[in-house]
Write a protein that holds these residues in place. Structure first.
Motif, short mmCIF file in Angstrom:
data_model
loop_
_atom_site.label_atom_id
_atom_site.label_comp_id
_atom_site.label_asym_id
_atom_site.label_seq_id
_atom_site.Cartn_x
_atom_site.Cartn_y
_atom_site.Cartn_z
N ALA A 152 -36.74 52.60 -19.22
CA ALA A 152 -36.52 52.49 -17.78
C ALA A 152 -35.74 51.21 -17.46
N ALA A 153 -36.12 50.13 -18.12
CA ALA A 153 -35.40 48.87 -17.93
C ALA A 153 -33.95 49.00 -18.37
N GLU A 154 -33.72 49.72 -19.47
CA GLU A 154 -32.36 49.95 -19.96
C GLU A 154 -31.55 50.77 -18.96
N LEU A 155 -32.17 51.81 -18.40
CA LEU A 155 -31.49 52.63 -17.39
C LEU A 155 -31.10 51.78 -16.18
N LEU A 156 -32.00 50.89 -15.77
CA LEU A 156 -31.72 50.02 -14.63
C LEU A 156 -30.53 49.11 -14.93
N ARG A 157 -30.51 48.54 -16.13
CA ARG A 157 -29.44 47.61 -16.48
C ARG A 157 -28.09 48.32 -16.63
N GLN A 158 -28.13 49.61 -16.89
CA GLN A 158 -26.87 50.36 -16.99
C GLN A 158 -26.21 50.54 -15.62
N GLN A 159 -27.02 50.47 -14.56
CA GLN A 159 -26.48 50.78 -13.24
C GLN A 159 -26.58 49.62 -12.24
N ALA A 160 -27.17 48.51 -12.67
CA ALA A 160 -27.31 47.38 -11.76
C ALA A 160 -27.37 46.08 -12.55
N THR A 161 -27.11 45.00 -11.86
CA THR A 161 -27.30 43.68 -12.44
C THR A 161 -28.76 43.28 -12.22
N VAL A 162 -29.46 43.00 -13.30
CA VAL A 162 -30.88 42.70 -13.22
C VAL A 162 -31.11 41.19 -13.34
N VAL A 163 -31.86 40.64 -12.40
CA VAL A 163 -32.19 39.21 -12.42
C VAL A 163 -33.70 39.06 -12.46
N ASP A 164 -34.18 37.94 -12.98
CA ASP A 164 -35.62 37.71 -13.08
C ASP A 164 -36.09 36.48 -12.33
N THR A 165 -35.24 35.96 -11.44
CA THR A 165 -35.63 34.85 -10.57
C THR A 165 -35.12 35.12 -9.16
N PHE A 166 -35.66 34.36 -8.21
CA PHE A 166 -35.21 34.46 -6.82
C PHE A 166 -34.28 33.30 -6.47
N GLU A 167 -33.66 32.73 -7.49
CA GLU A 167 -32.79 31.57 -7.28
C GLU A 167 -31.68 31.90 -6.29
N ASN A 168 -31.12 33.11 -6.39
CA ASN A 168 -30.09 33.56 -5.45
C ASN A 168 -30.60 34.81 -4.73
N LYS A 197 -44.02 57.08 -17.31
CA LYS A 197 -43.84 57.80 -16.04
C LYS A 197 -43.57 56.85 -14.89
N ALA A 198 -44.36 55.77 -14.80
CA ALA A 198 -44.18 54.83 -13.70
C ALA A 198 -42.85 54.09 -13.80
N GLY A 199 -42.49 53.69 -15.02
CA GLY A 199 -41.24 52.95 -15.20
C GLY A 199 -40.03 53.79 -14.85
N MET A 200 -39.98 55.01 -15.35
CA MET A 200 -38.83 55.86 -15.07
C MET A 200 -38.76 56.21 -13.59
N GLU A 201 -39.91 56.47 -12.99
CA GLU A 201 -39.91 56.83 -11.57
C GLU A 201 -39.50 55.66 -10.69
N VAL A 202 -40.03 54.47 -10.97
CA VAL A 202 -39.71 53.33 -10.09
C VAL A 202 -38.23 52.98 -10.17
N VAL A 203 -37.63 53.14 -11.33
CA VAL A 203 -36.20 52.84 -11.48
C VAL A 203 -35.35 53.90 -10.80
N THR A 204 -35.63 55.17 -11.08
CA THR A 204 -34.82 56.23 -10.49
C THR A 204 -34.95 56.26 -8.97
N GLU A 205 -36.14 55.98 -8.46
CA GLU A 205 -36.35 55.96 -7.01
C GLU A 205 -35.64 54.77 -6.37
N THR A 206 -35.67 53.62 -7.03
CA THR A 206 -34.97 52.44 -6.52
C THR A 206 -33.47 52.72 -6.44
N LEU A 207 -32.92 53.29 -7.49
CA LEU A 207 -31.49 53.62 -7.50
C LEU A 207 -31.18 54.67 -6.45
N ARG A 208 -32.11 55.60 -6.24
CA ARG A 208 -31.90 56.63 -5.23
C ARG A 208 -31.74 56.00 -3.84
N VAL A 209 -32.62 55.08 -3.51
CA VAL A 209 -32.55 54.43 -2.19
C VAL A 209 -31.28 53.59 -2.07
#
Length: 308
Positions: free
Chosen positions: A13-29, A284-296
């Motif tokens: 799921a994390a890999e799918l997210l990184r394929q379609q978005a820039t992923v950050v792990d801080t709130f610096e920006n 299930k949760a990982g794939m759903e949360v990523v696909t739903e986030t991208l959907r929105v």
């Protein structure tokens, strides 16, 4: 698209997210972030005000008490969650905890490790069968329905249910005999479980006064949220014998440590919020949360929006 993700999710799921978005792990920006995905981390109104581009907050799991949902609604930010992804895993753990309590498995394991037993099947170490008992379920959502099904079909228990938002007809369809008050449910049940979200109206739903209504010899499980019960009152009920035994997978302060006095009791079992912590649920949760986030983010409507 920029998505915040700092907590572990299913690797694919994390890999799918990184394929379609820039992923950050801080709130610096934080002003550049379009979406936030969280498991246990908090998202406040102040953070939303700083995140000018934020379109969606996605909860990997069920409980959204760490997200200011009202503030998100006021700012037009969509909040989504995964209400069914870990339902089977939480239900299975809950049933396992009832078996543990009724057969005193925790005490048996500890006794064997300490060499306290001098014979097999000690006559002073008796358990209780689940078969044919009465099971009381507070809340009738997805997880509760799965638990009720397992308990009824697997152990032949009578299933009572309390949920002020569900009428008798719908309760029966979901597998419950509806009762009109928590007090009645407690007084009739040999085993009691609670599955409700943590909101102001459910905080300390199982209060000190409620422990006076438990049936003698009853056992209690909480794998919902720690604050839906009064932990101090639970401790007193276990010490006084108002409850035979209890198990919690969720606590006010997590993970639980030796500072929590409940862990000093032989008739109490603790687990570190592992209800949804299985390979299957995380996938299930990982794939759903990523696909739903991208959907929105792509302008589509989510399957599981969070409603106030």
């Amino acid at each position: 698209m920029v998505v915040y993700l700092s907590e572990y999710i299913y690797p694919k799921a994390a890999e799918l997210l990184r394929q379609q978005a820039t992923v950050v792990d801080t709130f610096e920006n934080i002003e550049e972030i379009d979406a936030i995905i969280v498991r246990g981390a908090s998202v406040t109104a102040e953070m939303m005000d700083r995140a000018k581009k934020l379109k969606v907050i996605a909860k990997h799991g069920i409980g959204c008490n760490s997200i200011d949902v009202e503030a998100a609604k006021q700012r037009g930010i969509q909040v989504i969650y995964t209400p069914t992804a870990n339902a089977d895993s939480v239900a299975e753990l809950t049933v396992a905890l009832f078996l543990l309590l009724q057969r005193r498995l925790y005490e048996a394991n500890e006794g064997c490790r300490a060499g306290r037993f001098t014979s097999i099947a000690p006559r002073d170490f008796l358990g209780t069968e689940i078969l044919g008992k009465t099971f009381g379920q507070i809340g009738m959502g997805n997880i509760a329905q799965r638990i009720a099904h397992i308990m009824n079909k697997g152990f032949g228990v009578k299933v009572l249910g309390y949920d002020p938002f569900i009428n008798a007809e719908e309760s029966a369809r979901r597998g419950f005999e509806k009762v009109d008050s928590i007090e009645e449910l407690l007084e009739r049940s040999d085993m009691v479980n609670i599955n409700v979200p943590l909101v102001p109206s459910t905080e300390h739903m199982i209060s000190r006064e409620m422990f006076d209504h438990f049936k003698p010899g009853a056992v209690f499980v909480n794998a919902a949220r720690g604050a839906v019960i009064d932990e101090d009152a639970l401790y007193d009920a276990l010490v006084s014998g108002k409850l035979k035994a209890a198990a919690c997978d969720t606590f006010v302060d997590e993970p639980p440590t030796g500072e929590n006095k409940l862990l000093s009791l032989p008739n109490f079992s603790a687990t570190p919020h592992i209800g949804g912590n299985t390979y299957e649920a995380l996938e299930k949760a990982g794939m759903e949360v990523v696909t739903e986030t991208l959907r929105v983010l792509n302008g589509e409507k989510p399957i599981h929006p969070v409603h106030l």
